[in-house]
Design a protein around this motif. Structure first.
Motif, PDB file in Angstrom:
ATOM      1  N   THR A  72       0.829  -1.196   0.000  1.00 31.92           N
ATOM      2  CA  THR A  72       0.000   0.000   0.000  1.00 31.92           C
ATOM      3  C   THR A  72       0.861   1.242   0.000  1.00 31.92           C
ATOM      4  O   THR A  72       1.932   1.248   0.604  1.00 31.92           O
ATOM      5  CB  THR A  72      -0.864   0.045   1.292  1.00 31.92           C
ATOM      6  N   ASP A  85      -2.493  -5.473  -5.392  1.00 34.10           N
ATOM      7  CA  ASP A  85      -2.692  -6.916  -5.361  1.00 34.10           C
ATOM      8  C   ASP A  85      -1.413  -7.539  -5.887  1.00 34.10           C
ATOM      9  O   ASP A  85      -1.157  -7.525  -7.083  1.00 34.10           O
ATOM     10  CB  ASP A  85      -3.881  -7.319  -6.230  1.00 34.10           C
ATOM     11  N   ASN A  86      -0.597  -8.051  -4.999  1.00 31.50           N
ATOM     12  CA  ASN A  86       0.709  -8.592  -5.385  1.00 31.50           C
ATOM     13  C   ASN A  86       0.711 -10.100  -5.529  1.00 31.50           C
ATOM     14  O   ASN A  86       1.750 -10.716  -5.631  1.00 31.50           O
ATOM     15  CB  ASN A  86       1.766  -8.168  -4.358  1.00 31.50           C
ATOM     16  N   ASP A  87      -0.472 -10.725  -5.547  1.00 32.97           N
ATOM     17  CA  ASP A  87      -0.541 -12.183  -5.621  1.00 32.97           C
ATOM     18  C   ASP A  87      -0.075 -12.741  -6.955  1.00 32.97           C
ATOM     19  O   ASP A  87       0.394 -13.865  -7.029  1.00 32.97           O
ATOM     20  CB  ASP A  87      -1.972 -12.671  -5.363  1.00 32.97           C
ATOM     21  N   ASN A  88      -0.210 -11.986  -8.038  1.00 27.94           N
ATOM     22  CA  ASN A  88       0.091 -12.507  -9.367  1.00 27.94           C
ATOM     23  C   ASN A  88       1.428 -12.044  -9.923  1.00 27.94           C
ATOM     24  O   ASN A  88       1.707 -12.227 -11.095  1.00 27.94           O
ATOM     25  CB  ASN A  88      -1.030 -12.106 -10.339  1.00 27.94           C
TER      26      ASN A  88
END
Length: 104
Positions: A72, A85-88
């Protein structure tokens, strides 16, 4: 943010590879860093990382944060900002390679 008189902070996931922050201030695997001009020096923000020098408990320290570790960026005064969104995000060199498909 600073142009609007606000203080930019970043929330960092310290479990990400390459993060270099003062460990004594990490809480629950995360750290909040003030990246305002008056709180840091030599601030460099690139597509790959954020780095700067700052004082923690009166001691100067270099900070390095890969962009994928930034969760953030927000204004301290009102909490408004951007959440990522850092999942990908690819984590290995193999995953970072482009994928091509040959069409007939």
């Amino acid at each position: 943010m600073e142009d609007s008189g606000l203080t930019p902070h970043i929330l960092v996931d310290c479990s990400c590879s390459g993060v270099s922050v003062p460990e004594m201030f990490i809480q629950q695997g995360k750290i909040v860093l003030n990246i305002a001009t008056q709180a840091s020096s030599n601030l460099v923000i690139s597509n790959e990382s954020i780095s700067f020098k700052a004082r923690f408990d009166g001691k100067p320290q270099e900070v390095f944060v890969p962009c994928e570790a930034v969760l953030t960026i927000y204004a301290a005064e009102n909490g408004e900002g951007m959440f990522f969104d850092n999942d990908n995000i690819p984590t290995t060199e193999e995953e970072k390679k482009p994928i091509f498909t040959v069409l007939p």
